[in-house]
Design a protein around this motif. Structure first.
Motif, PDB file in Angstrom:
ATOM      1  N   VAL A   1       0.868  -1.185   0.000  1.00  0.00           N
ATOM      2  CA  VAL A   1       0.000   0.000   0.000  1.00  0.00           C
ATOM      3  C   VAL A   1       0.899   1.228   0.000  1.00  0.00           C
ATOM      4  CG1 VAL A   1      -1.848   1.227   1.196  1.00  0.00           C
ATOM      5  CG2 VAL A   1      -1.628  -1.248   1.494  1.00  0.00           C
ATOM      6  N   MET A   2       0.767   2.037  -1.034  1.00  0.00           N
ATOM      7  CA  MET A   2       1.549   3.278  -1.083  1.00  0.00           C
ATOM      8  C   MET A   2       0.729   4.385  -0.448  1.00  0.00           C
ATOM      9  SD  MET A   2       3.475   3.447  -4.737  1.00  0.00           S
ATOM     10  CE  MET A   2       2.924   5.078  -5.000  1.00  0.00           C
ATOM     11  N   THR A   3       1.261   4.987   0.619  1.00  0.00           N
ATOM     12  CA  THR A   3       0.509   6.066   1.257  1.00  0.00           C
ATOM     13  C   THR A   3       1.272   7.390   1.146  1.00  0.00           C
ATOM     14  OG1 THR A   3      -0.759   6.681   3.217  1.00  0.00           O
ATOM     15  CG2 THR A   3       1.368   5.649   3.615  1.00  0.00           C
ATOM     16  N   LYS A   4       0.716   8.444   1.716  1.00  0.00           N
ATOM     17  CA  LYS A   4       1.247   9.810   1.586  1.00  0.00           C
ATOM     18  C   LYS A   4       1.307  10.217   0.105  1.00  0.00           C
ATOM     19  CE  LYS A   4       3.892   9.617   5.892  1.00  0.00           C
ATOM     20  NZ  LYS A   4       5.018  10.053   6.659  1.00  0.00           N
ATOM     21  N   CYS A   5       0.374   9.665  -0.688  1.00  0.00           N
ATOM     22  CA  CYS A   5       0.396   9.945  -2.130  1.00  0.00           C
ATOM     23  C   CYS A   5      -0.004  11.384  -2.445  1.00  0.00           C
ATOM     24  CB  CYS A   5      -0.505   8.958  -2.866  1.00  0.00           C
ATOM     25  SG  CYS A   5       0.160   7.295  -2.775  1.00  0.00           S
ATOM     26  N   ASP A   6      -0.573  12.088  -1.473  1.00  0.00           N
ATOM     27  CA  ASP A   6      -0.872  13.519  -1.669  1.00  0.00           C
ATOM     28  C   ASP A   6       0.411  14.330  -1.817  1.00  0.00           C
ATOM     29  OD1 ASP A   6      -0.495  14.742   1.473  1.00  0.00           O
ATOM     30  OD2 ASP A   6      -0.948  12.634   1.297  1.00  0.00           O
ATOM     31  N   LEU A   7       1.539  13.743  -1.414  1.00  0.00           N
ATOM     32  CA  LEU A   7       2.801  14.500  -1.461  1.00  0.00           C
ATOM     33  C   LEU A   7       3.546  14.329  -2.790  1.00  0.00           C
ATOM     34  CD1 LEU A   7       4.017  13.748   2.191  1.00  0.00           C
ATOM     35  CD2 LEU A   7       2.895  15.808   1.351  1.00  0.00           C
ATOM     36  N   GLN A   8       2.921  13.639  -3.736  1.00  0.00           N
ATOM     37  CA  GLN A   8       3.556  13.439  -5.045  1.00  0.00           C
ATOM     38  C   GLN A   8       2.677  13.982  -6.165  1.00  0.00           C
ATOM     39  OE1 GLN A   8       6.469  12.805  -5.077  1.00  0.00           O
ATOM     40  NE2 GLN A   8       7.110  10.694  -4.884  1.00  0.00           N
ATOM     41  N   VAL A   9       3.309  14.516  -7.201  1.00  0.00           N
ATOM     42  CA  VAL A   9       2.497  14.935  -8.357  1.00  0.00           C
ATOM     43  C   VAL A   9       2.141  13.680  -9.167  1.00  0.00           C
ATOM     44  CG1 VAL A   9       3.407  17.293  -8.500  1.00  0.00           C
ATOM     45  CG2 VAL A   9       4.554  15.437  -9.751  1.00  0.00           C
ATOM     46  N   LEU A  10       1.069  13.786  -9.933  1.00  0.00           N
ATOM     47  CA  LEU A  10       0.518  12.611 -10.612  1.00  0.00           C
ATOM     48  C   LEU A  10       1.536  11.818 -11.467  1.00  0.00           C
ATOM     49  CD1 LEU A  10      -2.008  10.898 -11.165  1.00  0.00           C
ATOM     50  CD2 LEU A  10      -2.586  12.486 -12.974  1.00  0.00           C
ATOM     51  N   PRO A  11       2.308  12.477 -12.332  1.00  0.00           N
ATOM     52  CA  PRO A  11       3.237  11.682 -13.164  1.00  0.00           C
ATOM     53  C   PRO A  11       4.263  10.904 -12.322  1.00  0.00           C
ATOM     54  CG  PRO A  11       2.991  13.898 -14.042  1.00  0.00           C
ATOM     55  CD  PRO A  11       2.331  13.910 -12.709  1.00  0.00           C
ATOM     56  N   THR A  12       4.758  11.513 -11.249  1.00  0.00           N
ATOM     57  CA  THR A  12       5.725  10.817 -10.395  1.00  0.00           C
ATOM     58  C   THR A  12       5.053   9.658  -9.671  1.00  0.00           C
ATOM     59  OG1 THR A  12       6.696  12.977 -10.038  1.00  0.00           O
ATOM     60  CG2 THR A  12       7.513  11.207  -8.642  1.00  0.00           C
ATOM     61  N   LEU A  13       3.839   9.902  -9.236  1.00  0.00           N
ATOM     62  CA  LEU A  13       3.090   8.852  -8.545  1.00  0.00           C
ATOM     63  C   LEU A  13       2.877   7.646  -9.464  1.00  0.00           C
ATOM     64  CD1 LEU A  13       1.592   8.169  -5.936  1.00  0.00           C
ATOM     65  CD2 LEU A  13      -0.426   9.288  -6.874  1.00  0.00           C
ATOM     66  N   ALA A  14       2.489   7.936 -10.708  1.00  0.00           N
ATOM     67  CA  ALA A  14       2.249   6.845 -11.666  1.00  0.00           C
ATOM     68  C   ALA A  14       3.539   6.055 -11.895  1.00  0.00           C
ATOM     69  CB  ALA A  14       1.715   7.421 -12.971  1.00  0.00           C
ATOM     70  N   ARG A  15       4.645   6.762 -12.020  1.00  0.00           N
ATOM     71  CA  ARG A  15       5.933   6.076 -12.221  1.00  0.00           C
ATOM     72  C   ARG A  15       6.283   5.235 -10.995  1.00  0.00           C
ATOM     73  NH1 ARG A  15       7.801  11.272 -14.453  1.00  0.00           N
ATOM     74  NH2 ARG A  15       7.555  11.029 -16.689  1.00  0.00           N
ATOM     75  N   ARG A  16       6.013   5.786  -9.825  1.00  0.00           N
ATOM     76  CA  ARG A  16       6.333   5.061  -8.587  1.00  0.00           C
ATOM     77  C   ARG A  16       5.529   3.761  -8.515  1.00  0.00           C
ATOM     78  NH1 ARG A  16      10.570   5.846  -6.444  1.00  0.00           N
ATOM     79  NH2 ARG A  16      10.271   7.993  -5.802  1.00  0.00           N
ATOM     80  N   VAL A  17       4.257   3.832  -8.901  1.00  0.00           N
ATOM     81  CA  VAL A  17       3.422   2.621  -8.894  1.00  0.00           C
ATOM     82  C   VAL A  17       4.049   1.569  -9.796  1.00  0.00           C
ATOM     83  CG1 VAL A  17       1.156   1.666  -9.545  1.00  0.00           C
ATOM     84  CG2 VAL A  17       1.278   3.869  -8.377  1.00  0.00           C
ATOM     85  N   MET A  18       4.472   1.997 -10.992  1.00  0.00           N
ATOM     86  CA  MET A  18       5.066   1.040 -11.949  1.00  0.00           C
ATOM     87  C   MET A  18       6.360   0.450 -11.395  1.00  0.00           C
ATOM     88  SD  MET A  18       3.419   1.577 -15.255  1.00  0.00           S
ATOM     89  CE  MET A  18       4.663   1.092 -16.349  1.00  0.00           C
ATOM     90  N   ALA A  19       7.174   1.315 -10.771  1.00  0.00           N
ATOM     91  CA  ALA A  19       8.460   0.847 -10.239  1.00  0.00           C
ATOM     92  C   ALA A  19       8.240  -0.171  -9.113  1.00  0.00           C
ATOM     93  CB  ALA A  19       9.278   2.034  -9.721  1.00  0.00           C
ATOM     94  N   VAL A  20       7.267   0.103  -8.251  1.00  0.00           N
ATOM     95  CA  VAL A  20       6.998  -0.805  -7.133  1.00  0.00           C
ATOM     96  C   VAL A  20       6.438  -2.126  -7.662  1.00  0.00           C
ATOM     97  CG1 VAL A  20       5.572  -1.147  -5.065  1.00  0.00           C
ATOM     98  CG2 VAL A  20       6.709   1.035  -5.424  1.00  0.00           C
ATOM     99  N   GLN A  21       5.530  -2.038  -8.639  1.00  0.00           N
ATOM    100  CA  GLN A  21       4.977  -3.268  -9.218  1.00  0.00           C
ATOM    101  C   GLN A  21       6.084  -4.116  -9.817  1.00  0.00           C
ATOM    102  OE1 GLN A  21       1.746  -1.787 -11.605  1.00  0.00           O
ATOM    103  NE2 GLN A  21       0.267  -2.203  -9.993  1.00  0.00           N
ATOM    104  N   ASP A  22       7.062  -3.454 -10.387  1.00  0.00           N
ATOM    105  CA  ASP A  22       8.187  -4.176 -10.962  1.00  0.00           C
ATOM    106  C   ASP A  22       9.042  -4.837  -9.861  1.00  0.00           C
ATOM    107  OD1 ASP A  22       9.467  -4.780 -13.446  1.00  0.00           O
ATOM    108  OD2 ASP A  22      11.178  -3.637 -12.663  1.00  0.00           O
ATOM    109  N   ASP A  23       9.252  -4.102  -8.774  1.00  0.00           N
ATOM    110  CA  ASP A  23      10.070  -4.628  -7.661  1.00  0.00           C
ATOM    111  C   ASP A  23       9.454  -5.868  -7.004  1.00  0.00           C
ATOM    112  OD1 ASP A  23      12.048  -2.732  -7.898  1.00  0.00           O
ATOM    113  OD2 ASP A  23      11.215  -1.380  -6.388  1.00  0.00           O
TER     114      ASP A  23
END
Ligand SMILES: Nc1nc2c(ncn2[C@@H]2O[C@H](COP(=O)(O)OP(=O)(O)OP(=O)(O)O)[C@@H](O)[C@H]2O)c(=O)[nH]1
Ligand SMILES: [Mg+2]
Length: 287
Positions: free
Chosen positions: A217-239
């Motif tokens: 579960v990725m939280t504190k997502c209000d602290l990221q802008v949308l494009p960075t958040l989307a990239r982070r989701v992809m990176a975590v899914q990959d990990d």
């Protein structure tokens, strides 16, 4: 002297291990992250959850030109959990309460926002939270009406607690996770700004070894802008690809704004058998 890797970002440590670690390696990790190109459907999912909108600039034109199936999905109803109440705290395995209901556990590095997430899911403020790491120092059990139990745990990877204490918490959590028959799922809470760190990967390996199903579960997502958040989701899914017991989908929430929390409630209710399969999948296909 041994390097303290508890707070090191995963990508940094792997590249350092492989190549001897120069600043250029770290920069290239950042560049690699920037090169992740999330698909439009991920942006749309995040927009629907309430994480902002993709700017109508040239930069995102190609993403916007992609076609997705359903442009106007019907929004989910508001899911509410019944009254949550604290019923037991355990500093040792001997004080684990008897398990009357099925349980979900919340783990993660100190200060990532585990206790805040419990509050947000249950629309309450009864769980104590703090801006200083290391507040939750025992395993706390909260009943959610008569539906299920939410279990808040101490954080791992906390640098300011002495080694003995850290070891004791870790042992307590491992015993709980390994032996608790009523534990249905572990939610591994991570900070959206940091992604998975070495301490997280270490914990995920332990969960995989004990064959406990877990979901990030990725939280504190209000602290990221949308494009960075989307990239982070992809990176975590990959990990997490390599873990057998990982749920593929990463949950994306903010306890502060409430974005994504309704979706997590819905998934929990379904997991615990309190939402009919037909309702869950009909809604899920609409997404
Ligand atoms: N901006 C923002 N801040 C958050 C969010 N969730 C938690 N916080 C803040 O993060 C800090 C830590 O929150 P806690 O819920 O106490 O974290 P924890 O993981 O339970 O910490 P420990 O019990 O020490 O392991 C608090 O100051 C919260 O207000 C969020 O979604 N967005
Ligand atoms: Mg806490």
């Amino acid at each position: 002297m041994l390097q303290d890797i508890r707070h090191t970002r995963l990508t940094n440590i792997t590249s350092k291990d492989r190549k001897g670690g120069s600043a250029a390696d770290q920069l290239s990790n950042r560049q690699k992250f920037k090169q992740i190109d999330p698909p439009l459907r991920l942006y749309e999912r995040l927009e629907r959850l309430g994480f902002g909108t993709l700017r109508r600039t040239k930069r995102y034109q190609s993403v916007r030109q992609q076609k997705t199936k359903d442009k106007h999905p019907v929004p989910d109803p508001e899911y509410k959990l019944p009254l949550m109440s604290f019923f037991a705290g355990a500093k040792t395995p001997a004080s684990f309460p008897p398990a009357h209901l099925e349980e979900v556990g919340f783990v993660g590095r100190s200060n990532v926002g585990k206790s805040s997430l419990l509050n947000s899911l249950a629309s309450t403020t009864i769980v104590r939270t703090s801006d200083k790491p290391g507040l939750t120092q025992q395993i706390n059990f909260f009943s959610v009406g008569r539906l299920f139990t939410m279990v808040d745990m101490p954080g791992y990877g906390f640098a300011f607690v002495d080694d003995d204490q850290r070891q004791q918490w870790r042992q307590l959590m491992e015993t709980y996770i390994g032996e608790r028959k009523s534990l249905k799922r572990v939610y591994v809470v991570i900070d959206a700004r940091h992604g998975l760190k070495v301490a997280d990967m270490d914990f995920l390996k332990m969960l995989d070894m004990k064959r406990v199903k877990f979901q990030v579960v990725m939280t504190k997502c209000d602290l990221q802008v949308l494009p960075t958040l989307a990239r982070r989701v992809m990176a975590v899914q990959d990990d997490i690809k390599g873990f057998r017991n990982a749920v593929k989908d990463v949950l994306v929430v903010s306890s502060k704004t409430g974005a994504g929390v309704n979706q997590m409630r819905k998934e929990m209710l379904f997991l615990m058998g309190h939402l009919k399969e037909k309702d869950f999948y009909v809604e899920k296909n609409k997404q």
